[in-house]
Design a protein around this motif. Structure first.
Motif, PDB file in Angstrom:
ATOM      1  N   ILE A 236      31.641  -8.034 -16.356  1.00  0.00           N
ATOM      2  CA  ILE A 236      32.215  -7.259 -16.688  1.00  0.00           C
ATOM      3  C   ILE A 236      32.653  -7.762 -18.111  1.00  0.00           C
ATOM      4  CG2 ILE A 236      34.217  -6.419 -16.093  1.00  0.00           C
ATOM      5  CD1 ILE A 236      33.431  -6.192 -13.242  1.00  0.00           C
ATOM      6  N   THR A 237      32.507  -6.850 -19.647  1.00  0.00           N
ATOM      7  CA  THR A 237      33.715  -7.562 -20.486  1.00  0.00           C
ATOM      8  C   THR A 237      34.419  -6.352 -21.085  1.00  0.00           C
ATOM      9  OG1 THR A 237      32.940  -9.021 -22.533  1.00  0.00           O
ATOM     10  CG2 THR A 237      31.217  -7.481 -21.318  1.00  0.00           C
ATOM     11  N   GLY A 238      34.671  -7.231 -22.099  1.00  0.00           N
ATOM     12  CA  GLY A 238      35.650  -6.640 -22.959  1.00  0.00           C
ATOM     13  C   GLY A 238      34.951  -5.999 -24.345  1.00  0.00           C
ATOM     14  N   ASP A 239      35.005  -4.988 -25.495  1.00  0.00           N
ATOM     15  CA  ASP A 239      34.447  -5.111 -26.234  1.00  0.00           C
ATOM     16  C   ASP A 239      35.007  -5.807 -27.263  1.00  0.00           C
ATOM     17  OD1 ASP A 239      36.339  -3.447 -26.724  1.00  0.00           O
ATOM     18  OD2 ASP A 239      35.047  -2.736 -28.026  1.00  0.00           O
ATOM     19  N   GLU A 240      36.712  -6.574 -27.084  1.00  0.00           N
ATOM     20  CA  GLU A 240      37.088  -7.066 -27.956  1.00  0.00           C
ATOM     21  C   GLU A 240      37.200  -8.928 -27.637  1.00  0.00           C
ATOM     22  OE1 GLU A 240      40.864  -5.971 -29.037  1.00  0.00           O
ATOM     23  OE2 GLU A 240      39.446  -3.814 -29.775  1.00  0.00           O
ATOM     24  N   ASP A 241      36.256  -8.827 -26.505  1.00  0.00           N
ATOM     25  CA  ASP A 241      35.832 -10.458 -25.882  1.00  0.00           C
ATOM     26  C   ASP A 241      35.072 -11.144 -26.625  1.00  0.00           C
ATOM     27  OD1 ASP A 241      35.791 -12.420 -24.669  1.00  0.00           O
ATOM     28  OD2 ASP A 241      36.378 -11.733 -22.899  1.00  0.00           O
ATOM     29  N   ALA A 242      35.661 -12.130 -27.153  1.00  0.00           N
ATOM     30  CA  ALA A 242      35.009 -12.834 -28.800  1.00  0.00           C
ATOM     31  C   ALA A 242      34.528 -14.424 -27.447  1.00  0.00           C
ATOM     32  CB  ALA A 242      35.750 -13.957 -29.718  1.00  0.00           C
ATOM     33  N   LEU A 243      34.970 -14.391 -26.510  1.00  0.00           N
ATOM     34  CA  LEU A 243      34.344 -15.637 -25.480  1.00  0.00           C
ATOM     35  C   LEU A 243      33.173 -15.206 -24.823  1.00  0.00           C
ATOM     36  CD1 LEU A 243      37.837 -17.162 -24.120  1.00  0.00           C
ATOM     37  CD2 LEU A 243      36.071 -17.739 -26.447  1.00  0.00           C
ATOM     38  N   CYS A 244      32.830 -13.760 -24.564  1.00  0.00           N
ATOM     39  CA  CYS A 244      31.890 -13.398 -24.154  1.00  0.00           C
ATOM     40  C   CYS A 244      31.073 -11.706 -24.640  1.00  0.00           C
ATOM     41  CB  CYS A 244      32.135 -12.782 -22.342  1.00  0.00           C
ATOM     42  SG  CYS A 244      31.265 -12.373 -20.892  1.00  0.00           S
ATOM     43  N   PRO A 245      30.524 -12.123 -25.503  1.00  0.00           N
ATOM     44  CA  PRO A 245      29.947 -11.246 -26.712  1.00  0.00           C
ATOM     45  C   PRO A 245      29.319 -10.127 -25.711  1.00  0.00           C
ATOM     46  CG  PRO A 245      28.752 -13.013 -27.041  1.00  0.00           C
ATOM     47  CD  PRO A 245      30.093 -13.557 -26.203  1.00  0.00           C
ATOM     48  N   ILE A 246      28.370  -9.021 -26.102  1.00  0.00           N
ATOM     49  CA  ILE A 246      28.153  -8.159 -25.457  1.00  0.00           C
ATOM     50  C   ILE A 246      27.068  -8.637 -25.756  1.00  0.00           C
ATOM     51  CG2 ILE A 246      27.583  -5.659 -25.433  1.00  0.00           C
ATOM     52  CD1 ILE A 246      30.633  -5.019 -26.281  1.00  0.00           C
ATOM     53  N   THR A 247      26.646  -8.800 -27.012  1.00  0.00           N
ATOM     54  CA  THR A 247      24.387  -9.742 -27.159  1.00  0.00           C
ATOM     55  C   THR A 247      24.546  -9.927 -26.176  1.00  0.00           C
ATOM     56  OG1 THR A 247      26.088 -11.140 -28.700  1.00  0.00           O
ATOM     57  CG2 THR A 247      24.899  -8.654 -29.770  1.00  0.00           C
ATOM     58  N   LYS A 248      25.429 -11.130 -25.961  1.00  0.00           N
ATOM     59  CA  LYS A 248      24.969 -12.889 -24.810  1.00  0.00           C
ATOM     60  C   LYS A 248      24.595 -11.481 -23.129  1.00  0.00           C
ATOM     61  CE  LYS A 248      24.901 -16.041 -25.336  1.00  0.00           C
ATOM     62  NZ  LYS A 248      23.535 -17.069 -25.355  1.00  0.00           N
ATOM     63  N   LEU A 249      25.306 -10.463 -23.463  1.00  0.00           N
ATOM     64  CA  LEU A 249      25.214 -10.222 -21.692  1.00  0.00           C
ATOM     65  C   LEU A 249      23.761  -8.720 -22.023  1.00  0.00           C
ATOM     66  CD1 LEU A 249      28.616  -8.396 -20.833  1.00  0.00           C
ATOM     67  CD2 LEU A 249      27.498 -11.187 -20.379  1.00  0.00           C
ATOM     68  N   GLU A 250      23.254  -8.938 -22.786  1.00  0.00           N
ATOM     69  CA  GLU A 250      22.048  -7.490 -23.449  1.00  0.00           C
ATOM     70  C   GLU A 250      21.031  -8.502 -23.027  1.00  0.00           C
ATOM     71  OE1 GLU A 250      23.164  -5.899 -27.197  1.00  0.00           O
ATOM     72  OE2 GLU A 250      24.157  -4.234 -26.690  1.00  0.00           O
ATOM     73  N   GLU A 251      21.051  -9.742 -24.112  1.00  0.00           N
ATOM     74  CA  GLU A 251      20.344 -10.744 -23.425  1.00  0.00           C
ATOM     75  C   GLU A 251      19.733 -11.082 -22.153  1.00  0.00           C
ATOM     76  OE1 GLU A 251      21.358 -14.225 -25.422  1.00  0.00           O
ATOM     77  OE2 GLU A 251      21.659 -13.170 -27.230  1.00  0.00           O
ATOM     78  N   ILE A 252      21.317 -10.825 -20.912  1.00  0.00           N
ATOM     79  CA  ILE A 252      20.639 -11.286 -19.567  1.00  0.00           C
ATOM     80  C   ILE A 252      19.769  -9.383 -19.513  1.00  0.00           C
ATOM     81  CG2 ILE A 252      22.174 -11.054 -17.602  1.00  0.00           C
ATOM     82  CD1 ILE A 252      23.824 -12.793 -18.491  1.00  0.00           C
ATOM     83  N   THR A 253      20.116  -8.164 -19.309  1.00  0.00           N
ATOM     84  CA  THR A 253      20.038  -7.577 -19.013  1.00  0.00           C
ATOM     85  C   THR A 253      18.155  -7.079 -19.617  1.00  0.00           C
ATOM     86  OG1 THR A 253      20.803  -5.765 -20.713  1.00  0.00           O
ATOM     87  CG2 THR A 253      22.291  -6.531 -18.967  1.00  0.00           C
ATOM     88  N   LYS A 254      18.209  -7.646 -20.788  1.00  0.00           N
ATOM     89  CA  LYS A 254      16.782  -7.932 -21.122  1.00  0.00           C
ATOM     90  C   LYS A 254      16.096  -8.190 -19.933  1.00  0.00           C
ATOM     91  CE  LYS A 254      17.418  -6.461 -26.002  1.00  0.00           C
ATOM     92  NZ  LYS A 254      18.030  -7.347 -27.021  1.00  0.00           N
ATOM     93  N   ARG A 255      16.128  -9.516 -19.376  1.00  0.00           N
ATOM     94  CA  ARG A 255      15.185 -10.181 -19.099  1.00  0.00           C
ATOM     95  C   ARG A 255      15.444 -10.179 -17.622  1.00  0.00           C
ATOM     96  NH1 ARG A 255      17.109 -13.882 -23.619  1.00  0.00           N
ATOM     97  NH2 ARG A 255      15.860 -15.203 -23.554  1.00  0.00           N
ATOM     98  N   ASN A 256      16.300  -9.379 -16.986  1.00  0.00           N
ATOM     99  CA  ASN A 256      16.912  -9.095 -14.938  1.00  0.00           C
ATOM    100  C   ASN A 256      16.982  -8.058 -15.312  1.00  0.00           C
ATOM    101  OD1 ASN A 256      17.650  -8.747 -12.963  1.00  0.00           O
ATOM    102  ND2 ASN A 256      17.577 -11.301 -12.527  1.00  0.00           N
ATOM    103  N   ASP A 257      16.032  -6.817 -14.668  1.00  0.00           N
ATOM    104  CA  ASP A 257      16.808  -5.284 -14.529  1.00  0.00           C
ATOM    105  C   ASP A 257      17.586  -5.395 -13.236  1.00  0.00           C
ATOM    106  OD1 ASP A 257      15.080  -5.290 -12.300  1.00  0.00           O
ATOM    107  OD2 ASP A 257      13.668  -3.906 -13.167  1.00  0.00           O
ATOM    108  N   SER A 258      18.094  -6.333 -12.376  1.00  0.00           N
ATOM    109  CA  SER A 258      18.865  -5.662 -11.576  1.00  0.00           C
ATOM    110  C   SER A 258      20.477  -6.484 -12.589  1.00  0.00           C
ATOM    111  CB  SER A 258      18.408  -6.864 -10.389  1.00  0.00           C
ATOM    112  OG  SER A 258      18.882  -8.395 -10.912  1.00  0.00           O
ATOM    113  N   ALA A 259      20.762  -6.594 -13.418  1.00  0.00           N
ATOM    114  CA  ALA A 259      21.480  -6.812 -14.397  1.00  0.00           C
ATOM    115  C   ALA A 259      22.117  -5.715 -14.485  1.00  0.00           C
ATOM    116  CB  ALA A 259      21.910  -7.920 -15.208  1.00  0.00           C
ATOM    117  N   LYS A 260      23.601  -5.124 -13.945  1.00  0.00           N
ATOM    118  CA  LYS A 260      23.945  -4.147 -14.945  1.00  0.00           C
ATOM    119  C   LYS A 260      25.551  -4.709 -15.608  1.00  0.00           C
ATOM    120  CE  LYS A 260      21.558  -1.483 -13.037  1.00  0.00           C
ATOM    121  NZ  LYS A 260      20.052  -1.295 -13.584  1.00  0.00           N
TER     122      LYS A 260
END
Length: 302
Positions: A236-260
């Protein structure tokens, strides 16, 4: 994962949620913990309004709200780990205990911070046994410290030491539940610093302790370990959170399809457990989604 119309996918959406995602509480027998510890002193009267919101989700009689200790028992304890002592708080549901443990990993302000203990209380009010360990060995970040010293302080929080405290805490609560005849997998939740550690710990765990995880705006996430995670992970994150960028979470979902991933439009860091008045509605929606995720991963699939 039973989240109604909320679109969870490997490509993280950006949206503001409005649907209700509550599930009925389960009625499993409470865990009979073996220890007797010092009760945590809370000013319950000052927290009744928040309590009424949190506990209404589990269909607790409103007449009980005035006697908060009947809903959740809060205790302060210490966990011994090879000569070291880890302070912790434990919140256990009294009326509706589902026999399942949750490990809650704090942000940099530590396990004793009121935002963290309030959130732990609320999770416990939904039927869980929530353990909040001290990840920083008595040296959590203080708000009165100069910001210029933050990176130096973080560098002192050695990953191996933090992981050791987390796994020792997981063993402790699992052993306590086992002594009560309960063998359920644990859940793990983390915010900010703790949210980043959820990813690390699940990658190391290999399905030994945990059955489901939730990371809220995790910081310093190592997305390269995501493929090692074997249990469902909600991010869970916000689109204005510089400390937890969406791109970093996208990297997780690309590596693990059980991550949402769930992204809240217009929200920055900390809105789930430290919401402003403007963020309250989104914080409530995030809590409900998290609650459903844990219910599905720990109670439905056990």
């Amino acid at each position: 994962m039973g989240l109604g119309s909320a679109p969870l996918s490997t490509a993280p959406p950006i949206y503001k949620l409005h649907k209700n995602h509550l599930r009925p509480a389960t009625g499993a027998s409470p865990a009979a913990f073996r220890f007797v510890q010092k009760s945590i002193a809370y000013s319950w009267n000052e927290r009744r309004q928040k309590l009424a919101v949190g506990c209404s989700q589990v269909s607790v009689d409103k007449s009980i709200i005035d006697e908060a200790c009947e809903l959740v028992n809060g205790t302060e304890l210490t966990i011994e780990d090879e000569g070291e002592v880890i302070p912790a708080y434990l919140f256990t549901a009294v009326k509706n205990n589902n026999g399942t443990g949750i490990l809650l990993l704090s942000d940099i302000f530590g396990f004793h911070d009121s935002a963290t203990t309030d959130f732990a209380y609320r999770v416990a009010c939904n039927g869980y046994n929530v353990l909040v360990p001290d990840l920083f060995r008595g040296d959590s970040w203080r708000k009165d410290r100069p910001q210029a010293l933050l990176e130096e302080w973080i560098a002192k929080q050695k990953p191996e030491h933090v992981a050791r405290a987390i796994f020792a805490s997981a063993r402790w609560i699992k052993d306590e539940l086992a002594a009560a005849g309960i063998s359920n997998k644990l859940g793990i939740i983390g915010f900010c610093f703790g949210g980043g550690r959820v990813v690390d710990i699940l990658a190391q765990d290999q399905d030994a302790y945990f059955g489901s995880g939730v990371s809220c705006y995790g910081t310093r996430i190592d997305s390269s370990v995501a493929s090692k995670i074997t249990v469902p992970l909600l991010l869970i994150t916000g689109d204005e959170d510089a400390l937890c960028p969406i791109t970093k979470l996208e990297e997780i979902t690309k590596r693990n399809d059980s991550a949402k991933v769930v992204v809240f439009n217009g929200r920055g860091h900390g809105f789930v457990h430290r919401p402003t008045a403007e963020e309250d509605a989104d914080a409530e929606e995030a809590f409900n989604i998290m609650r459903n995720w844990l219910h599905d991963g720990l109670l439905v699939q056990k």
